[in-house]
Design a protein around this motif. Sequence first.
Motif, PDB file in Angstrom:
ATOM      1  N   LEU A 126      21.598  -6.537 -39.714  1.00  4.81           N
ATOM      2  CA  LEU A 126      22.161  -6.057 -40.970  1.00  4.81           C
ATOM      3  C   LEU A 126      21.555  -4.727 -41.385  1.00  4.81           C
ATOM      4  O   LEU A 126      22.251  -3.872 -41.923  1.00  4.81           O
ATOM      5  CB  LEU A 126      21.948  -7.102 -42.068  1.00  4.81           C
TER       6      LEU A 126
ATOM      7  N   THR B  34      20.637 -11.633 -39.408  1.00  2.00           N
ATOM      8  CA  THR B  34      21.203 -12.962 -39.571  1.00  2.00           C
ATOM      9  C   THR B  34      21.224 -13.637 -38.208  1.00  2.00           C
ATOM     10  O   THR B  34      21.712 -13.071 -37.232  1.00  2.00           O
ATOM     11  CB  THR B  34      22.625 -12.915 -40.164  1.00  2.00           C
ATOM     12  N   TYR B  35      20.651 -14.832 -38.170  1.00  2.00           N
ATOM     13  CA  TYR B  35      20.653 -15.644 -36.953  1.00  2.00           C
ATOM     14  C   TYR B  35      21.720 -16.708 -37.087  1.00  2.00           C
ATOM     15  O   TYR B  35      21.823 -17.371 -38.117  1.00  2.00           O
ATOM     16  CB  TYR B  35      19.279 -16.291 -36.749  1.00  2.00           C
ATOM     17  N   HIS B  36      22.496 -16.853 -36.026  1.00  2.00           N
ATOM     18  CA  HIS B  36      23.584 -17.819 -35.982  1.00  2.00           C
ATOM     19  C   HIS B  36      23.163 -18.962 -35.058  1.00  2.00           C
ATOM     20  O   HIS B  36      22.515 -18.727 -34.035  1.00  2.00           O
ATOM     21  CB  HIS B  36      24.856 -17.153 -35.468  1.00  2.00           C
TER      22      HIS B  36
ATOM     23  N   THR C  45      19.488 -15.838 -42.768  1.00  2.00           N
ATOM     24  CA  THR C  45      19.183 -14.413 -42.825  1.00  2.00           C
ATOM     25  C   THR C  45      17.692 -14.257 -43.055  1.00  2.00           C
ATOM     26  O   THR C  45      17.094 -14.971 -43.861  1.00  2.00           O
ATOM     27  CB  THR C  45      19.994 -13.716 -43.931  1.00  2.00           C
TER      28      THR C  45
ATOM     29  N   ALA D 234      23.733 -20.539 -40.333  1.00  2.00           N
ATOM     30  CA  ALA D 234      23.236 -19.158 -40.319  1.00  2.00           C
ATOM     31  C   ALA D 234      22.089 -18.979 -41.301  1.00  2.00           C
ATOM     32  O   ALA D 234      22.155 -19.443 -42.438  1.00  2.00           O
ATOM     33  CB  ALA D 234      24.359 -18.184 -40.650  1.00  2.00           C
TER      34      ALA D 234
ATOM     35  N   ARG E 275      16.538  -6.613 -41.602  1.00  2.00           N
ATOM     36  CA  ARG E 275      17.249  -7.783 -42.120  1.00  2.00           C
ATOM     37  C   ARG E 275      18.210  -8.218 -41.029  1.00  2.00           C
ATOM     38  O   ARG E 275      19.036  -7.422 -40.558  1.00  2.00           O
ATOM     39  CB  ARG E 275      17.988  -7.467 -43.409  1.00  2.00           C
TER      40      ARG E 275
ATOM     41  N   THR F   3      22.762 -10.999 -35.714  1.00  2.00           N
ATOM     42  CA  THR F   3      23.455  -9.837 -36.253  1.00  2.00           C
ATOM     43  C   THR F   3      22.433  -8.977 -36.976  1.00  2.00           C
ATOM     44  O   THR F   3      21.697  -9.483 -37.834  1.00  2.00           O
ATOM     45  CB  THR F   3      24.572 -10.260 -37.243  1.00  2.00           C
TER      46      THR F   3
ATOM     47  N   GLN G 186      19.161 -19.186 -46.444  1.00  2.00           N
ATOM     48  CA  GLN G 186      20.235 -19.914 -45.775  1.00  2.00           C
ATOM     49  C   GLN G 186      21.564 -19.364 -46.249  1.00  2.00           C
ATOM     50  O   GLN G 186      21.884 -19.412 -47.430  1.00  2.00           O
ATOM     51  CB  GLN G 186      20.161 -21.411 -46.050  1.00  2.00           C
ATOM     52  N   GLU G 187      22.337 -18.801 -45.310  1.00  2.00           N
ATOM     53  CA  GLU G 187      23.641 -18.217 -45.634  1.00  2.00           C
ATOM     54  C   GLU G 187      24.736 -19.271 -45.586  1.00  2.00           C
ATOM     55  O   GLU G 187      25.577 -19.340 -46.462  1.00  2.00           O
ATOM     56  CB  GLU G 187      23.962 -17.083 -44.661  1.00  2.00           C
TER      57      GLU G 187
END
Length: 118
Positions: free
Chosen positions: A115, A101-103, A78, A76, A99, A113, A71-72
Amino acid sequence: MSRLLTVLEQAYEAFNARDLARLRPLVHPQATWPNTLEDGSPLVGKEAVMGHFGRMFATMTPNIHVIEVIQETTDALTVDAQYAVESRAGQVWSDTRARLTYHFRDGLLAGMTILSGF
């Protein structure tokens, strides 16, 4: 994280099953997504994203195995994942780690995104 993780797990299950009907309600109407089939330019809106997935499923068989979720922020997550992609005939095209990142917005997938990997 539990609600976001539940949505993400449902999305991966639907994606791996190539089930657009199960995937559609998990995508936000104003989602933005990288165009991983063509030039990488952003796809904007649920219909554009769903069309992208439909074209993807028509030409290949992707299968994703989630390795770790981090959890970012409150909106979000990752993911480290293993991506295996085969042709519709079963020929392995790619087997790599990524890798991403889901928003999220309003509890739905609103973007991704890349990475690393892909």
